[in-house]
Design an enzyme around this catalytic site. Structure first.
Site, PDB file in Angstrom:
ATOM      1  N   LYS A  52       0.848  -1.199   0.000  1.00  0.00           N
ATOM      2  CA  LYS A  52       0.000   0.000   0.000  1.00  0.00           C
ATOM      3  C   LYS A  52       0.881   1.245   0.000  1.00  0.00           C
ATOM      4  O   LYS A  52       1.917   1.270   0.681  1.00  0.00           O
ATOM      5  CB  LYS A  52      -0.916  -0.026   1.232  1.00  0.00           C
ATOM      6  CG  LYS A  52      -1.963   1.084   1.258  1.00  0.00           C
ATOM      7  CD  LYS A  52      -2.892   0.960   2.467  1.00  0.00           C
ATOM      8  CE  LYS A  52      -3.944   2.040   2.518  1.00  0.00           C
ATOM      9  NZ  LYS A  52      -4.842   1.930   3.681  1.00  0.00           N
ATOM     10  N   SER A 127      -9.817   2.082   2.793  1.00  0.00           N
ATOM     11  CA  SER A 127      -8.908   2.780   1.912  1.00  0.00           C
ATOM     12  C   SER A 127      -7.898   1.885   1.202  1.00  0.00           C
ATOM     13  O   SER A 127      -7.293   2.309   0.217  1.00  0.00           O
ATOM     14  CB  SER A 127      -8.154   3.845   2.699  1.00  0.00           C
ATOM     15  OG  SER A 127      -7.301   3.245   3.669  1.00  0.00           O
ATOM     16  N   SER A 151      -9.971  -0.237   6.999  1.00  0.00           N
ATOM     17  CA  SER A 151      -9.394  -0.157   5.661  1.00  0.00           C
ATOM     18  C   SER A 151      -8.720  -1.409   5.115  1.00  0.00           C
ATOM     19  O   SER A 151      -8.391  -1.436   3.928  1.00  0.00           O
ATOM     20  CB  SER A 151      -8.400   0.992   5.594  1.00  0.00           C
ATOM     21  OG  SER A 151      -9.101   2.191   5.454  1.00  0.00           O
TER      22      SER A 151
END
Ligand code: GLN
Length: 445
Positions: A52, A127, A151
């Protein structure tokens, strides 16, 4: 790399591929294997991973999907990245996300949207939308995400993959760009609970570079993965199967609970009475912490600078131009909640309610080993559908946020489909008891 190049133009999970770096890393691993410095039996040896983009990677641009960091090249790796390298993985690229991890649909990325691989008109969740979509689309066997209010778990649920948020303090946050420091945790998104256990083995454990990292022994996560689950006791909160939870989601989760019951897990309905305050509590605390954490992005120390001969103007313009709408909204909310005169009414009160929410969990864990329910109230919604309505967007995390406020570990595993979209089953455990969470998730799978 071929698979990513074939599908990612459509899915949009990656922000950056590092083909060159990945090849060099693979060559280095080959050398180590030949020199006997690493054995081919090391489970993660040679496995490609996507990271990420809020986890720093040395010499690979790390943007947090924000325009303000579009030129930021970190000078070091996050601890998790180093630990994965030691275990033999190859970093293949950086994954799309909501800007600074603020969002539930990945639509807040400054760069491009991510599409849900199961239905390209739907969001992947957020997210960590890129991290979940990349695994779901078969682009990488596993990824790392971060979870502040859901997330990792919510996008895992929407994309039909397995996502684990470890106990707060279990995995080092050193090198994770801070959103809300008292809630953020890094964790794996994988195809199975078994894979999750192997990744956890590599990344978990104390790190002197992170003062909030816990000095608690890390068990062998694979040891009881296949052990009998009969005799374990699960609590099912009434609030998690009540109003506002989609009927299809409820049915799949009830079926999953029945499967666990067949395996000998006894369950009982319980209540988490303070969880109804979780959303306002979280949004005050997370925005407050974010407003402080994001103060460092001033155009001077990191990222893109708006050149001007006036320092205050440089700050203002760099931030106004560099941050997106949602990030600005959080900074405004947090700054307001922390300001003199409002601090007691909002921030301090939210801290008190956080304690009550945590006590709800403590009480249940005195009698039960696990809490089971859905990960999210619905399946993946349509791209653009909730973008203009921040409160509806915030409600997606109603079932994941209490877990972050309490600091306990939780996993989302796929438990079937509703209207052709994946549903996620959430299994929540006691502090530092990821092993039981993984065991039950694996028994279900
Ligand atoms: N959707 C929540 C938020 O926007 C959770 C995000 C997260 O876990 N990083 O804050």
């Amino acid at each position: 790399i071929e698979r990513i190049e074939e599908v990612d133009g459509t899915v949009g999970a990656f922000l950056r591929l590092d083909k060159e770096g990945a090849r060099l890393e693979a060559d280095r691993l080959d050398m180590q294997l030949m020199d006997g410095k690493m054995t081919a039996s090391a489970v993660l040896a040679g496995i490609p991973v996507g990271i990420k983009d809020n986890i720093v990677t040395k010499d690979i641009t790390t943007t947090c999907a924000s325009a303000i960091l579009s030129n930021f090249d970190p000078i070091h790796n996050a601890t998790v990245v180093n630990r994965l390298h030691e275990a033999g993985t190859v970093t293949i690229g950086k994954l799309n996300m909501d800007e600074f991890a603020m969002g539930s649909s990945n639509e807040n990325s400054s760069f491009h949207v991510v599409k849900n691989p199961w239905n390209l008109a739907k969001v992947p969740g957020g997210s960590s939308g890129g991290s979940a979509a990349a695994v779901a689309a078969g682009e990488v066997p596993f990824t790392l995400g971060s979870d502040t209010g859901g997330s990792i778990r919510q996008p895992a649920s929407y994309c039909g993959v397995t996502g684990l948020k470890p106990t707060y303090g279990r995995v080092s946050r050193f090198g994770l760009v801070a959103y809300a420091s008292s809630l953020d945790q890094i964790g794996p998104i994988t195809r199975s609970a078994e894979d999750s256990a192997y990744v956890m083995q590599a990344i978990a454990g104390h790190d002197a570079a992170d003062s909030t990292s816990a000095n608690v022994d890390v068990p062998d996560y694979t040891e009881k993965l296949y052990a009998d689950v009969s005799g374990l006791k699960a609590a099912v909160p009434a609030e998690y199967l009540g109003d506002g939870i989609d009927a299809g989601v409820k049915s799949r989760v009830k079926e999953a609970i029945a499967i666990l019951e067949e395996q000998g897990i006894a369950w009982e309905e319980v209540s988490l009475p303070y969880s109804k305050y979780a959303l306002p509590t979280y949004y005050i605390l997370a925005s407050s912490e974010a407003s402080a954490n994001l103060a460092r992005f001033d155009g001077i120390r990191y990222g893109v600078r708006h050149e001007s001969d006036n320092l205050i103007d440089t700050y203002k313009k760099s931030r106004s131009e560099g941050f997106g709408e949602e990030v600005k909204r959080r900074i405004m909310l947090g700054t307001f909640a922390l300001s003199t005169g409002y601090y007691d009414a909002y921030y301090k009160k939210a801290q008190k309610v956080r304690t009550l929410i945590k006590q709800d969990f403590d009480k249940i864990f005195e009698r039960f080993d696990l809490i089971i329910g859905p990960t999210a109230p619905t399946t993946a919604f349509g791209l653009g559908e909730e973008l203009d309505d921040p409160l509806t967007m915030y409600a997606n995390d109603i079932l994941t946020i209490p877990v972050n406020l309490a600091g306990v570990p939780a996993i989302s595993v796929p438990c079937g489909f509703s209207d052709s979209l994946p549903v996620g089953l959430q299994i929540i455990g006691k502090h530092f008891d990821e092993a039981t969470v993984l065991q039950v998730a694996n028994a279900y799978q």
